[in-house]
Design a protein around this motif. Structure first.
Motif, PDB file in Angstrom:
ATOM      1  N   GLY A 131       0.589 -10.290  10.282  1.00 48.42           N
ATOM      2  CA  GLY A 131       1.568  -9.270   9.905  1.00 48.42           C
ATOM      3  C   GLY A 131       1.091  -8.406   8.755  1.00 48.42           C
ATOM      4  N   LEU A 132       0.397  -9.005   7.797  1.00 50.08           N
ATOM      5  CA  LEU A 132      -0.124  -8.236   6.662  1.00 50.08           C
ATOM      6  C   LEU A 132      -1.250  -7.315   7.115  1.00 50.08           C
ATOM      7  N   ARG A 133      -2.097  -7.805   8.000  1.00 50.00           N
ATOM      8  CA  ARG A 133      -3.245  -7.003   8.444  1.00 50.00           C
ATOM      9  C   ARG A 133      -2.807  -5.816   9.302  1.00 50.00           C
ATOM     10  N   GLU A 134      -1.566  -5.820   9.732  1.00 45.16           N
ATOM     11  CA  GLU A 134      -1.056  -4.707  10.536  1.00 45.16           C
ATOM     12  C   GLU A 134      -0.023  -3.874   9.786  1.00 45.16           C
ATOM     13  N   ASP A 135       0.110  -4.128   8.487  1.00 41.18           N
ATOM     14  CA  ASP A 135       1.082  -3.434   7.637  1.00 41.18           C
ATOM     15  C   ASP A 135       0.358  -2.317   6.874  1.00 41.18           C
ATOM     16  N   ALA A 153      -8.654  -5.034   9.186  1.00 45.48           N
ATOM     17  CA  ALA A 153      -7.355  -4.430   9.441  1.00 45.48           C
ATOM     18  C   ALA A 153      -7.069  -4.468  10.934  1.00 45.48           C
ATOM     19  N   GLY A 154      -5.809  -4.330  11.285  1.00 45.30           N
ATOM     20  CA  GLY A 154      -5.456  -4.235  12.699  1.00 45.30           C
ATOM     21  C   GLY A 154      -6.127  -3.006  13.298  1.00 45.30           C
ATOM     22  N   GLU A 155      -6.374  -3.040  14.594  1.00 44.70           N
ATOM     23  CA  GLU A 155      -7.102  -1.938  15.250  1.00 44.70           C
ATOM     24  C   GLU A 155      -6.449  -0.580  15.014  1.00 44.70           C
ATOM     25  N   ARG A 156      -5.128  -0.540  15.046  1.00 46.32           N
ATOM     26  CA  ARG A 156      -4.419   0.728  14.841  1.00 46.32           C
ATOM     27  C   ARG A 156      -4.706   1.304  13.465  1.00 46.32           C
ATOM     28  N   LEU A 157      -4.765   0.443  12.458  1.00 48.57           N
ATOM     29  CA  LEU A 157      -4.963   0.925  11.089  1.00 48.57           C
ATOM     30  C   LEU A 157      -6.412   1.315  10.814  1.00 48.57           C
TER      31      LEU A 157
END
Length: 289
Positions: A131-135, A153-157
Motif C-alpha cells: 500500500g505504501l509503495r503505491e501511495d 515504487a508501484g508500476e503506475r508511480l
C-alpha cells in the motif's frame, strides 16, 4: 560422525562450521556459547547463528542491537517483539536494507518508520507494505530521501511525471528506474541529464537522437556522447560541435570519425585540447600532433 568435544570448544573450528551453517552454534561447547563476544562473532559469520544463541542473549535487547548493527540479516532470527522494535529494526536496515523484510507488519506499514528506513537506503522500500509503495504522497516523500526508492515504487508511480521529476532532481541516475513513458519525456530526461549526464544512457532511443539534449549532456561530461544514437556519433558536423563543447567527447565519437585522419586534424585545429584524446592509431602522425 561424532565430533571430538575438544573441537567443539575450539573457536576457530566452530566459527568455520558456523560460516557453513548457523546451526553449528547449537553444538558448540558452553564455554563458547556463553561468551558474548564469541556469539556476536558467530552471528557476523552467519546471521542464522542468532537463532541458536542462548535465550539469555536472544532476550537481551542490547545484545541483539549490537548483533544487528553489524549483521542486519540476523533480524530474521530475532524474537517477534524485537522485530517490532523501531530502534533495532532501523539498526538492522542500516547494516542490510533487505532486513526490513523481516520487520513486523506494523513497522512495514508505518509511514514515518519506512521513510526513516528509506533515508538509510532506497532499497528498503522493496520490503515496505504494498500500500505504501503505491501511495503517491508517500512515494514523493520517499524519493526526496533516496532517489533509488523509485525502483521499488508501484508500476503506475514509476510512470508518474511528478514522482520521476523529484527522483531525478535528487539523482539523475534514477532515470534508469523510471517507466518507459518517463524515459521518453524530454522534461524528465533533461532534468536527469542536468545532474547526471551519463543518465542519457537510460533515455529513449528518440531522445538519444535529440542533438540539443545530447549536446547539453556532453557539455557537462564528454563521455555522455557514448550514449547518443549512432547516427549522431557518426555525424561529422555534430561530432565537431560536441568536441568544441567538451574536448573529451573526441574519445566517444563514432569509430569511423575517431580514426579519420582528416577529421581529427580539423578537430585539433578547432579544439587543441582534444589532442589528448586522439586515437592511439593517429598519435604518431606529425600532421595530427
Amino acid at each position: 560422525g561424532k565430533v571430538n568435544p575438544e573441537l567443539l570448544a575450539d573457536r576457530s573450528y566452530v566459527l568455520a562450521a558456523v560460516k557453513v551453517s548457523g546451526n553449528a552454534l547449537a553444538k558448540a561447547a558452553p564455554i563458547l556459547t556463553e561468551d558474548r563476544e564469541f556469539v556476536l562473532q558467530a552471528i557476523r559469520q552467519n546471521a542464522g547463528a542468532l537463532s541458536h544463541a542462548p535465550a539469555s542473549f536472544r532476550d537481551d535487547r542490547l545484545f541483539v542491537l549490537e548483533a544487528l548493527s553489524s549483521c542486519g540479516a540476523a533480524l530474521e532470527f530475532a524474537s517477534h517483539a524485537l522485530r517490532a522494535d523501531r530502534e533495532l529494526v532501523l539498526a538492522a536496515v542500516r547494516s542490510d536494507p533487505r532486513s526490513l523484510e523481516h520487520a513486523s507488519e506494523a513497522l512495514r506499514n508505518d509511514r514515518s518508520f519506512v521513510l526513516e528506513a528509506v533515508a538509510e537506503s532506497g532499497c528498503a522500500l522493496q520490503y515496505a507494505a504494498q500500500g505504501l509503495r503505491e501511495d503517491k504522497d508517500f512515494l514523493l516523500a520517499a524519493v526526496k530521501r533516496s532517489a533509488d526508492a523509485l525502483a521499488f515504487a508501484g508500476e503506475r508511480l514509476r510512470s508518474d511525471a511528478e514522482v520521476c521529476l523529484v527522483a531525478v532532481r535528487r539523482d539523475g541516475s534514477a532515470l534508469r528506474h523510471a517507466g518507459k513513458e518517463m524515459r521518453d519525456s524530454r522534461r524528465v530526461v533533461v532534468m536527469a541529464v542536468r545532474g547526471h549526464p551519463s543518465s542519457l544512457a537510460y533515455a529513449s532511443e528518440a531522445l538519444k537522437r535529440d542533438g540539443e539534449l545530447v549536446l547539453a549532456a556532453v557539455r557537462l561530461d564528454g563521455a555522455a556522447l557514448a550514449f547518443a544514437a549512432e547516427p549522431l556519433r557518426g555525424d561529422r558536423d555534430f561530432a565537431l560541435a560536441a568536441i568544441k563543447a567538451n574536448a573529451t567527447a573526441l574519445g566517444h565519437v563514432g569509430e569511423s570519425l575517431r580514426t579519420s585522419r582528416d577529421f581529427v586534424i580539423d578537430v585539433v585545429r578547432a579544439r587543441p585540447l582534444a589532442l589528448e584524446y586522439v586515437d592511439a592509431s593517429l598519435r604518431r602522425d606529425r600532421q595530427v600532433v
